[in-house]
Scaffold this active site. Structure first.
Site, PDB file in Angstrom:
ATOM      1  N   GLU A 153       0.451  -1.123   0.015  1.00 40.60           N
ATOM      2  CA  GLU A 153       0.060   0.130  -0.276  1.00 40.60           C
ATOM      3  C   GLU A 153       0.777   0.959   0.158  1.00 40.60           C
ATOM      4  O   GLU A 153       2.317   1.497  -0.047  1.00 40.60           O
ATOM      5  CB  GLU A 153      -0.907  -0.436   1.098  1.00 40.60           C
ATOM      6  CG  GLU A 153      -2.006  -1.493   1.369  1.00 40.60           C
ATOM      7  CD  GLU A 153      -2.844  -0.995   2.391  1.00 40.60           C
ATOM      8  OE1 GLU A 153      -3.605  -2.079   2.213  1.00 40.60           O
ATOM      9  OE2 GLU A 153      -2.914  -0.654   3.252  1.00 40.60           O
ATOM     10  N   ALA A 157       2.444   1.316   3.347  1.00 36.37           N
ATOM     11  CA  ALA A 157       2.844  -0.639   3.839  1.00 36.37           C
ATOM     12  C   ALA A 157       3.786  -0.916   2.507  1.00 36.37           C
ATOM     13  O   ALA A 157       2.582  -1.268   1.833  1.00 36.37           O
ATOM     14  CB  ALA A 157       1.408  -0.837   5.149  1.00 36.37           C
ATOM     15  N   GLU A 193       8.550 -17.206  -3.053  1.00 36.48           N
ATOM     16  CA  GLU A 193       8.805 -15.883  -4.144  1.00 36.48           C
ATOM     17  C   GLU A 193      10.144 -15.691  -4.072  1.00 36.48           C
ATOM     18  O   GLU A 193      10.615 -15.269  -5.090  1.00 36.48           O
ATOM     19  CB  GLU A 193       7.696 -14.839  -3.083  1.00 36.48           C
ATOM     20  CG  GLU A 193       7.736 -14.005  -4.019  1.00 36.48           C
ATOM     21  CD  GLU A 193       6.542 -12.526  -3.868  1.00 36.48           C
ATOM     22  OE1 GLU A 193       6.825 -10.957  -4.201  1.00 36.48           O
ATOM     23  OE2 GLU A 193       6.143 -12.652  -3.070  1.00 36.48           O
ATOM     24  N   ARG A 194      10.716 -15.588  -2.896  1.00 36.21           N
ATOM     25  CA  ARG A 194      11.765 -15.118  -2.458  1.00 36.21           C
ATOM     26  C   ARG A 194      12.511 -15.376  -3.509  1.00 36.21           C
ATOM     27  O   ARG A 194      13.828 -14.931  -3.949  1.00 36.21           O
ATOM     28  CB  ARG A 194      12.606 -14.887  -1.412  1.00 36.21           C
ATOM     29  CG  ARG A 194      11.707 -13.661  -0.395  1.00 36.21           C
ATOM     30  CD  ARG A 194      11.361 -13.515   0.695  1.00 36.21           C
ATOM     31  NE  ARG A 194      10.648 -12.457   1.191  1.00 36.21           N
ATOM     32  CZ  ARG A 194      10.346 -12.662   2.716  1.00 36.21           C
ATOM     33  NH1 ARG A 194      10.848 -13.305   3.333  1.00 36.21           N
ATOM     34  NH2 ARG A 194       9.451 -11.246   3.055  1.00 36.21           N
ATOM     35  N   GLN A 214      30.393  -0.150 -16.847  1.00 36.36           N
ATOM     36  CA  GLN A 214      30.839   0.241 -16.978  1.00 36.36           C
ATOM     37  C   GLN A 214      32.085   0.338 -17.314  1.00 36.36           C
ATOM     38  O   GLN A 214      32.904   0.939 -18.188  1.00 36.36           O
ATOM     39  CB  GLN A 214      31.976   0.402 -15.724  1.00 36.36           C
ATOM     40  CG  GLN A 214      33.276   1.287 -15.546  1.00 36.36           C
ATOM     41  CD  GLN A 214      33.242   3.386 -15.407  1.00 36.36           C
ATOM     42  OE1 GLN A 214      32.163   3.574 -14.815  1.00 36.36           O
ATOM     43  NE2 GLN A 214      33.597   3.796 -15.641  1.00 36.36           N
ATOM     44  N   GLY A 266      31.755   1.279 -21.458  1.00 35.87           N
ATOM     45  CA  GLY A 266      32.588   2.310 -21.871  1.00 35.87           C
ATOM     46  C   GLY A 266      31.289   3.300 -22.148  1.00 35.87           C
ATOM     47  O   GLY A 266      30.038   3.009 -21.399  1.00 35.87           O
ATOM     48  N   GLY A 267      31.072   4.199 -23.116  1.00 38.39           N
ATOM     49  CA  GLY A 267      30.046   5.305 -23.038  1.00 38.39           C
ATOM     50  C   GLY A 267      29.048   4.308 -23.810  1.00 38.39           C
ATOM     51  O   GLY A 267      27.991   4.622 -23.730  1.00 38.39           O
ATOM     52  N   THR A 288      12.604  -6.193   1.268  1.00 35.32           N
ATOM     53  CA  THR A 288      13.501  -5.255   1.297  1.00 35.32           C
ATOM     54  C   THR A 288      14.344  -6.625   1.166  1.00 35.32           C
ATOM     55  O   THR A 288      14.538  -7.106   2.028  1.00 35.32           O
ATOM     56  CB  THR A 288      13.702  -3.939   1.355  1.00 35.32           C
ATOM     57  OG1 THR A 288      13.714  -4.217   3.113  1.00 35.32           O
ATOM     58  CG2 THR A 288      12.276  -3.381   1.287  1.00 35.32           C
TER      59      THR A 288
END
Length: 381
Positions: free
Chosen positions: A127, A130, A244-245, A338, A341-342, A367
């Site tokens: 929610e 929550a 699920e985890r 990284q 590169g670009g 989390t």
């Protein structure tokens, strides 16, 4: 390297699924990412080919397959892209609630159409105020005669736009002490008056995965749509969140493996200072670090999966896998971008999408800080 829990039948299933994805998904996935949604007909195509909920009993249209098939399924859809995550949620997170806690009437009413893809499912826990603290939800379901009156709001709901059946977490006893003892689960069907969908949320990543806000205003939910027993919802969630985890860890592991592979190929091809980038020692060391972490993740994950398939208690190990592997995948994404590169910052390179998609894996399904709390608690701390 093949996991011990996979056999020749799993290999055949994988090849069949890969062929289907090559024909029906990969050619269109970039388009779906741009359109910010996967079309419904993909679900029915997958159902027609037996890829949805293969673990379901034959009497409901399934194949009574073991969890190894779910592992293969989640691995292969992740190789296409993390935006496919809603299919795994349907297969191995939501429908198991019907199978585990549903009455025979509920199973016969819902599960066959989940297997064919006619019904798409979602689970509504979070929610606006929550998330990981499920006991703090405000959505209520108050019994009135032969039905419950459901009121509340949910957000960040995967499959929220397409869902036909939504497992909604609500409080049937708002005054319960402790609060989690007042939580129950209900199945809301898409055509129930008072149920509405809000906006399709605009996310940093997972662009093709529909994620939505859901609203419930005096929704009359029949008592027949109560899932399991009243007041037992929190305990059901705790039981099912382990799988699920585990599926989140599986997806993150595959994402890391994909990023390692694409970056290995890139540094071998890309030249700088007159030689392939892969010949530069600092690049070699970075790649060696990534390869080592990815291999460690796979070894631990396979061990946890094997124990889960043997019905062993793996709460601590699953929490470890979900935390460490998703964090590892985030580190891999940063390093691999990284090393591009670009070009790594350009959308035309798949590492850019992986870099956007992977961070949320450490947030959803609890989390990573919550994972550490569980580990510490189970250590007796």
């Amino acid at each position: 390297m093949s996991a011990r829990y996979l056999n020749e039948e799993h290999k055949i299933y994988r090849e069949s699924l890969k062929k289907f994805l090559d024909q029906e998904v990969r050619p269109y996935f970039d388009q779906w990412e741009e359109e910010r949604i996967i079309p419904r007909d993909l679900w029915t195509k997958m159902g027609e080919n037996g890829f949805l909920c293969p673990w379901v009993d034959e009497q409901y249209g399934g194949l009574e397959a073991d969890f190894g098939y779910s592992v293969v399924f989640n691995e292969e859809i992740e190789r296409v892209g993390t935006g496919m995550v809603g299919l795994g949620l349907h297969n191995d997170i939501v429908v198991p609630y019907f199978d585990t806690y549903g009455t025979e009437e509920q199973k016969e009413r819902w599960i066959p159409k989940c297997v064919t893809g006619e019904y798409i499912t979602a689970i509504a826990m979070t929610e606006p105020d929550a998330g990981s603290d499920l006991a703090g939800i405000k959505t209520t379901a108050i019994q009135q005669g032969d039905h419950y009156v459901l009121n509340g709001q949910k957000t960040f709901i995967t499959n929220g736009i397409h869902a036909d059946l939504i497992v909604v977490v609500a409080k049937t006893d708002p005054d319960a002490v402790p609060p989690h003892k007042g939580i129950s689960l209900f199945v809301v069907e898409k055509d129930m008056p008072g149920f509405s969908r809000g906006r399709k949320l605009d996310k940093i990543g997972l662009h093709s995965q529909d994620t939505a806000e859901l609203f419930f205003e005096d929704v009359k939910v029949p008592k027949e749509n109560l899932l399991g027993e009243e007041g037992k919802g929190f305990y059901y969630l705790m039981d099912q969140l382990q799988q699920e985890r585990l599926t989140v860890a599986i997806s993150a592991q595959v994402a890391a493996e994909e990023m390692l592979q694409m970056t290995t190929e890139y540094v071998k091809e890309r030249k700088a200072f007159g030689q392939p980038v892969s010949k530069i020692q600092t690049v070699q060391h970075k790649m060696a670090e990534v390869a080592t972490e990815v291999r460690i993740g796979r070894s631990f994950l396979d061990d946890v999966i094997e124990h889960h398939m043997k019905s062993k208690s793996v709460v601590t190990e699953v929490s470890m896998a979900k935390w460490w592997i998703t964090d590892m995948a985030r580190r891999v994404a940063t390093t691999c971008m990284q090393l591009h590169g670009g070009y790594g910052y350009m959308e035309e390179y798949p590492i850019a999408r992986r870099y956007r998609d992977i961070p949320v894996s450490s947030i959803y399904a609890g989390t990573n800080d919550i994972m550490k709390n569980i580990i510490a608690k189970n250590m007796g701390l």
